[in-house]
Design a protein around this motif. Structure first.
Motif, PDB file in Angstrom:
ATOM      1  N   LEU A  49       0.863  -1.276  -0.036  1.00 30.34           N
ATOM      2  CA  LEU A  49       0.013   0.041   0.043  1.00 30.34           C
ATOM      3  C   LEU A  49       0.859   1.243  -0.143  1.00 30.34           C
ATOM      4  N   GLY A  50       1.886   1.293   0.746  1.00 28.16           N
ATOM      5  CA  GLY A  50       2.992   2.160   0.944  1.00 28.16           C
ATOM      6  C   GLY A  50       3.605   2.620  -0.452  1.00 28.16           C
ATOM      7  N   LEU A  51       3.560   1.702  -1.238  1.00 34.17           N
ATOM      8  CA  LEU A  51       4.096   2.040  -2.799  1.00 34.17           C
ATOM      9  C   LEU A  51       3.092   2.493  -3.419  1.00 34.17           C
ATOM     10  N   LEU A  52       2.217   1.644  -3.580  1.00 34.89           N
ATOM     11  CA  LEU A  52       1.174   2.241  -4.612  1.00 34.89           C
ATOM     12  C   LEU A  52       0.468   3.487  -4.458  1.00 34.89           C
ATOM     13  N   GLY A  53       0.236   3.772  -2.863  1.00 35.63           N
ATOM     14  CA  GLY A  53      -0.297   4.937  -2.386  1.00 35.63           C
ATOM     15  C   GLY A  53       0.301   6.355  -2.827  1.00 35.63           C
ATOM     16  N   ARG A  54       1.775   6.116  -3.330  1.00 37.60           N
ATOM     17  CA  ARG A  54       2.127   7.710  -3.566  1.00 37.60           C
ATOM     18  C   ARG A  54       1.847   8.102  -4.860  1.00 37.60           C
ATOM     19  N   HIS A  55       1.222   7.336  -5.845  1.00 35.93           N
ATOM     20  CA  HIS A  55       0.905   7.702  -7.272  1.00 35.93           C
ATOM     21  C   HIS A  55      -0.461   7.966  -7.555  1.00 35.93           C
ATOM     22  N   ARG A  56      -1.001   8.828  -7.989  1.00 32.98           N
ATOM     23  CA  ARG A  56      -2.171   9.280  -8.414  1.00 32.98           C
ATOM     24  C   ARG A  56      -2.745   8.423  -9.412  1.00 32.98           C
ATOM     25  N   ASP A  57      -1.744   8.180 -10.493  1.00 38.41           N
ATOM     26  CA  ASP A  57      -2.194   7.553 -11.916  1.00 38.41           C
ATOM     27  C   ASP A  57      -1.981   5.960 -11.812  1.00 38.41           C
ATOM     28  N   VAL A  58      -1.891   5.488 -10.562  1.00 39.48           N
ATOM     29  CA  VAL A  58      -1.821   4.056 -10.509  1.00 39.48           C
ATOM     30  C   VAL A  58      -3.122   3.245 -10.580  1.00 39.48           C
ATOM     31  N   PHE A  59      -3.354   2.196 -11.337  1.00 40.87           N
ATOM     32  CA  PHE A  59      -4.525   1.546 -11.076  1.00 40.87           C
ATOM     33  C   PHE A  59      -4.196  -0.037 -10.792  1.00 40.87           C
ATOM     34  N   LEU A  60      -4.923  -0.503  -9.599  1.00 38.60           N
ATOM     35  CA  LEU A  60      -4.794  -1.727  -9.228  1.00 38.60           C
ATOM     36  C   LEU A  60      -5.944  -2.370  -9.599  1.00 38.60           C
ATOM     37  N   PHE A  61      -5.859  -3.394 -10.608  1.00 39.37           N
ATOM     38  CA  PHE A  61      -6.858  -4.767 -10.748  1.00 39.37           C
ATOM     39  C   PHE A  61      -6.580  -5.853  -9.996  1.00 39.37           C
ATOM     40  N   SER A  62      -7.661  -6.180  -9.152  1.00 41.72           N
ATOM     41  CA  SER A  62      -7.259  -7.437  -8.353  1.00 41.72           C
ATOM     42  C   SER A  62      -8.647  -8.195  -8.284  1.00 41.72           C
ATOM     43  N   GLY A  63      -8.438  -9.737  -8.342  1.00 40.94           N
ATOM     44  CA  GLY A  63      -9.437 -10.589  -8.483  1.00 40.94           C
ATOM     45  C   GLY A  63      -9.949 -11.259  -7.367  1.00 40.94           C
ATOM     46  N   HIS A  64      -9.893 -12.710  -7.243  1.00 43.48           N
ATOM     47  CA  HIS A  64      -9.838 -13.703  -6.062  1.00 43.48           C
ATOM     48  C   HIS A  64     -11.129 -13.596  -5.495  1.00 43.48           C
TER      49      HIS A  64
ATOM     50  N   VAL B  71      -6.807   6.051  -0.443  1.00 44.29           N
ATOM     51  CA  VAL B  71      -5.864   6.914   0.125  1.00 44.29           C
ATOM     52  C   VAL B  71      -5.107   6.425   1.259  1.00 44.29           C
ATOM     53  N   VAL B  72      -3.775   6.577   1.308  1.00 40.92           N
ATOM     54  CA  VAL B  72      -2.854   5.976   2.031  1.00 40.92           C
ATOM     55  C   VAL B  72      -2.077   6.931   2.907  1.00 40.92           C
ATOM     56  N   PRO B  73      -2.386   7.147   4.180  1.00 39.25           N
ATOM     57  CA  PRO B  73      -1.679   7.967   5.053  1.00 39.25           C
ATOM     58  C   PRO B  73      -0.257   7.889   5.035  1.00 39.25           C
ATOM     59  N   GLY B  74       0.412   9.201   4.986  1.00 37.21           N
ATOM     60  CA  GLY B  74       1.783   9.100   5.077  1.00 37.21           C
ATOM     61  C   GLY B  74       2.558   9.197   3.857  1.00 37.21           C
ATOM     62  N   THR B  75       1.879   9.174   2.733  1.00 35.60           N
ATOM     63  CA  THR B  75       2.508   9.062   1.363  1.00 35.60           C
ATOM     64  C   THR B  75       2.403  10.514   0.532  1.00 35.60           C
ATOM     65  N   ALA B  76       1.854  11.495   1.098  1.00 33.00           N
ATOM     66  CA  ALA B  76       1.769  12.548   0.461  1.00 33.00           C
ATOM     67  C   ALA B  76       0.862  12.778  -0.816  1.00 33.00           C
ATOM     68  N   ASN B  77       0.026  11.763  -0.690  1.00 36.25           N
ATOM     69  CA  ASN B  77      -1.097  11.681  -2.020  1.00 36.25           C
ATOM     70  C   ASN B  77      -2.209  11.760  -1.644  1.00 36.25           C
ATOM     71  N   LEU B  78      -2.995  12.934  -1.293  1.00 42.90           N
ATOM     72  CA  LEU B  78      -4.341  13.002  -0.575  1.00 42.90           C
ATOM     73  C   LEU B  78      -5.478  12.425  -1.569  1.00 42.90           C
ATOM     74  N   ASP B  79      -5.129  12.420  -2.953  1.00 36.33           N
ATOM     75  CA  ASP B  79      -6.104  11.820  -3.834  1.00 36.33           C
ATOM     76  C   ASP B  79      -6.226  10.403  -4.099  1.00 36.33           C
ATOM     77  N   GLY B  80      -5.057   9.646  -3.455  1.00 29.71           N
ATOM     78  CA  GLY B  80      -5.184   8.113  -3.420  1.00 29.71           C
ATOM     79  C   GLY B  80      -4.770   7.807  -4.875  1.00 29.71           C
ATOM     80  N   PHE B  81      -5.080   6.207  -5.015  1.00 35.53           N
ATOM     81  CA  PHE B  81      -5.001   5.284  -6.200  1.00 35.53           C
ATOM     82  C   PHE B  81      -6.040   4.972  -6.512  1.00 35.53           C
ATOM     83  N   SER B  82      -6.123   4.337  -7.761  1.00 39.17           N
ATOM     84  CA  SER B  82      -7.521   3.658  -8.168  1.00 39.17           C
ATOM     85  C   SER B  82      -7.351   2.136  -7.945  1.00 39.17           C
ATOM     86  N   VAL B  83      -8.428   1.434  -7.563  1.00 35.61           N
ATOM     87  CA  VAL B  83      -8.354   0.048  -7.102  1.00 35.61           C
ATOM     88  C   VAL B  83      -9.534  -0.468  -7.838  1.00 35.61           C
TER      89      VAL B  83
END
Length: 338
Positions: A234-249, A264-276
């Motif tokens: 989460l800490g890695l993905l949460g830094r980037h606004r234009d990341v899209f995580l596609f998950s199944g399972h 949104v992942v606190p501590g990443t300085a990205n208040l907009d979060g990333f897409s899941v």
């Protein structure tokens, strides 16, 4: 012990911040006047349902004849036998075959050790002579690469597949399907995310298991501890606004309102979060049963996604392959235009 009974609690899988994601509203399915830079498709959880897989391939060819690729978010096979991989390959050979395919590994790729032979379930004699190395070797041979994690591009858009590098029951008898990511994989992911962000490209990350507190089902006790390094990922993905995580399972229905969220992942300085984004499933659907578990979606279930990348946004459309019908879509503005 079926898939859902094998998901056990794992120490250390704690999501950063545990913030509440914002669910996307369904939007009208219209046509943009401008053509996308590229279109690709995402599915998951074939699990031996080769008939529905063939239906999905034909439907994708009709709705996206110029699709540049297909990402499969794990559970390619029901158990991970070589003959099961070969059966998937045969469906692809009959076509229509996608131009490029990005394969992610799922937990069902590790179920050979449960069987004394393909017809005989024998958990009491696990691993029945199957080695962890042989399971990875079968996946690598099928996916035509030597690692679980890999990078490709769909029409110039980066696609990163990630997944477990250990089947944990070989390493800890208390664990089963939990995802273990090596430091090497996490460093690789960090570097590739940074690389593509500097080049102003959205990044598509394909993973079988969902991260906690994201899309449908991930606040259900069945799916809160899938990752042993959830906080690091989460800490890695949460830094980037234009990341899209596609998950199944989970196989949870794309009709649910939280099929797409911003995390949104606190501590990443990205208040907009990333897409899941939830990928639905080809084989069998599930939904919340209202009691902390899940129930089967009645009728034929065969769902997936079509993704259209524009210079300033990404449009994600949920598709019912069985009905040949669109379900909903979301348009996600990009932080930096291409």
């Amino acid at each position: 012990m079926e898939r859902r009974s094998l998901i056990t609690a794992a120490a250390g899988a704690v999501a950063l911040g545990a913030t509440t994601p914002v669910a996307a509203e369904a939007q009208p399915l219209g046509h943009s006047s401008a053509a996308p830079l590229c279109t690709f498709n995402v599915i998951s959880d074939i699990q031996g349902d080769l008939g529905d897989f063939a239906v999905a391939l034909r439907d994708m060819r009709v709705t996206a004849p110029h699709s540049v690729g297909l990402a499969v978010a794990g559970d390619i096979t029901p158990r991970g036998y070589d003959f099961e991989y070969a059966a998937v390959r045969q469906v692809l050979e009959r076509g229509p075959r996608p131009r490029e395919i990005a394969w992610a590994i799922g937990n069902h790729e590790f179920y050979v050790p449960k069987y004394a032979d393909p017809q005989t379930l024998s958990l009491s004699t696990w691993p029945n002579g199957a080695t962890e190395e042989s399971l990875f070797r079968s996946f690598h041979r099928f996916a035509e690469r030597g690692t679980v994690y890999a990078e490709t591009t769909f029409g110039g858009i980066p696609v990163l597949t990630i997944g477990t590098e250990r089947y944990m029951h070989y390493h800890d008898p208390r664990l089963w399907d939990e995802v273990w990511l090596s430091e090497a994989q996490l460093r690789w992911l960090e570097e590739r995310l940074g690389h593509w962000t500097r080049r102003r490209k959205p990044v598509m990350v394909i993973a079988h298991h969902p991260l906690p507190d994201t899309v449908s089902g991930t606040r259900n006790k069945l799916y809160t501890n899938d990752y042993l390094q959830a906080d690091a990922l989460l800490g890695l993905l949460g830094r980037h606004r234009d990341v899209f995580l596609f998950s199944g399972h989970t196989h949870w229905n794309l009709a649910l309102s939280d099929w797409y969220v911003r995390r949104v992942v606190p501590g990443t300085a990205n208040l907009d979060g990333f897409s899941v984004v939830n990928t639905g499933a080809v084989q069998t659907g599930f939904t919340d049963n209202g009691q902390g578990g899940e129930s089967t979606v009645p009728g034929v279930f065969n769902q997936g996604l079509q993704v259209e990348v524009y210079h300033d946004r990404v449009v994600i459309k949920a598709r019912d392959f069985a009905a040949g019908a669109w379900m909903k879509q979301v348009s996600v503005p990009l932080a930096t235009t291409m």
